[in-house]
Design an enzyme around this catalytic site. Structure first.
Site, short mmCIF file in Angstrom:
data_model
loop_
_atom_site.label_atom_id
_atom_site.label_comp_id
_atom_site.label_asym_id
_atom_site.label_seq_id
_atom_site.Cartn_x
_atom_site.Cartn_y
_atom_site.Cartn_z
N ASP A 37 42.96 54.94 32.95
CA ASP A 37 42.82 54.00 31.75
C ASP A 37 43.42 54.90 30.65
OD1 ASP A 37 40.60 55.55 30.93
OD2 ASP A 37 39.48 53.87 31.25
N GLY B 278 41.66 53.61 25.42
CA GLY B 278 41.37 52.33 24.66
C GLY B 278 40.11 51.74 24.52
N PHE B 279 39.82 51.47 25.68
CA PHE B 279 38.42 50.74 25.91
C PHE B 279 37.27 51.21 25.70
CE2 PHE B 279 34.68 49.12 28.14
CZ PHE B 279 34.78 47.92 28.03
N GLN C 187 47.23 41.54 25.61
CA GLN C 187 45.86 41.26 24.87
C GLN C 187 46.29 39.87 24.18
OE1 GLN C 187 43.14 42.86 24.89
NE2 GLN C 187 43.69 44.61 25.67
N ASP D 58 39.42 47.05 39.29
CA ASP D 58 38.40 47.97 38.87
C ASP D 58 37.28 47.72 38.59
OD1 ASP D 58 37.95 49.56 36.35
OD2 ASP D 58 39.57 48.35 36.28
N CYS E 16 24.84 50.91 57.02
CA CYS E 16 24.35 49.75 58.03
C CYS E 16 24.38 50.13 59.58
CB CYS E 16 25.26 48.60 57.78
SG CYS E 16 25.11 47.90 56.13
#
Length: 382
Positions: free
Chosen positions: A93, A96-97, A191, A268, A311
């Protein structure tokens, strides 16, 4: 990076991404889920263990890796692949986030974002150009443009100004990416908040600049599920058919199914790994909260339909015991299982699309977890 759309079932798309890397060609079958390796590691897992769950591509965080260990350490190992010893594709990424998440600690201007380093407290500056340079040094196979993640709720004017600035930043990202002669892929990010007309302008602007793939950003930031579905259903048909589409930071198993129903190819989320560490495990018929006392003497496997290492070898009672004792192995076994659950889900989705029975798969998926199938917007409007 090459994208090939192989077949569709309704709006669901079955495709393939091909990456040329120094160690050969790597294929990512889509729809795909990317485990998150924030600091250059999927928490508690070796790269071999991550690959064994079926993951073909990982996500790394530009922001965190830039602050620690930094670009120079990364370059001394070749790149992020050499640093963490994952030789398949990596998407990073743009930062920005993370900057958006800092809230009051950041100041957004046209040039970029000034913010307080959450580690050292010093002031630092991140711009579209700088983000492209960091991602170049990381050796990312898919580079994301630097954008502002529009918060929710946002007024029309705020969302409009934010989207327009993100478009200008997209152009600056593209220009710097090209100046660096980066041979990898660059994705644009749509956006516009919850406003359809702004989303449309954003898509048109990004397509005009030209990218190798397109992400739908600014969702899963607190808006109701119906809003997310509405925006997704409106936005994805506007995107080029011959490019991959990526829904950022989403999410729950149902969100993946709903994203695919609306034409998304890539996802993601930290959910499978974070939830695993908190004893919240995804199984074929819903969720097992392993901390529940009823599992103390349960000698059955977590999910009889699952073929993961956990499992195949351990009981719920053992996983309950490890969690109760705070043993690291508990978190690791839980993570192996949750990541395998997500990869099995994606494989089932891909097969259903190939066999053109994706709608039937959706009905079966929701029936198993005891929920109703949410209607598509097009069905509501009929």
């Amino acid at each position: 990076m090459k994208y090939e759309l192989k077949t569709t079932s309704g709006n669901a798309r079955r495709g393939r991404l091909t990456f040329s890397r120094p160690k050969g060609e790597y294929v990512v079958e889509t729809p795909a889920f990317m485990p998150v390796g924030t600091y250059g590691t999927v928490k508690g897992m070796t790269p071999e263990e991550v690959a064994a769950t079926g993951a073909q591509i990982l996500l790394g965080n530009t922001f965190h890796l830039w602050l620690r260990p930094g670009q120079e350490v990364m370059k001394s190992h070749g790149d992020l692949h050499g640093f963490m010893q994952w030789h398949g594709p990596i998407l990073t990424d743009s930062g920005g986030f993370q900057v958006f998440s800092l809230g009051k600690l950041r100041k957004i201007k046209e040039e970029g974002v000034t913010f307080q380093n959450p580690i050292s407290g010093e002031k630092i500056f991140l711009s579209p150009e700088k983000s492209m340079e960091i991602q170049y040094d990381l050796g990312s196979d898919i580079v994301m443009i630097f954008d502002e993640c529009t918060p929710y709720p946002a007024t029309f004017d705020y969302a409009k100004n934010s989207m327009e600035m993100s478009l200008r930043w997209a152009k600056r990202s593209r220009d710097r990416f090209d100046e660096l002669q980066n041979p990898r892929a660059l994705f644009g990010i749509v956006q516009g908040g919850t406003y359809e007309e702004l989303r449309k302008i954003s898509v048109e602007g990004l397509v005009n600049i030209g990218f190798d793939g397109y992400a739908v950003g600014g969702l899963a930031v607190g808006e109701p599920k119906e809003e997310m579905h509405r925006i997704l259903e409106f936005t994805t048909p506007l995107l080029p058919q011959d490019k991959p589409r990526y829904l950022m930071g989403v999410g729950k198993p149902e969100d993946l199914v709903e994203g695919v129903r609306r034409g998304i190819d890539m996802f993601d989320c930290v959910m499978p790994t974070r939830n695993a560490r908190n004893g919240h495990l995804f199984v074929s018929n819903g969720i097992v909260k392993i901390r529940n006392a009823k599992y103390k003497t349960d000698t059955t496997p977590l999910d009889p339909e699952c073929d993961c290492y956990t499992c195949k070898n351990y009981t719920k009672a053992y996983l309950y015991h490890l969690d109760k004792c705070g043993e690291i192995l508990g978190a690791r076994l839980n993570t192996i299982h949750n990541l395998r659950y997500y990869q099995r889900l994606m494989a089932q989705i891909r097969q259903a699309i190939e066999e053109d029975r994706f709608d039937d798969f959706v009905v079966e998926f929701y029936a198993k977890i005891g929920k109703e199938v949410p209607p598509l917007q097009s069905e509501v409007n009929k």
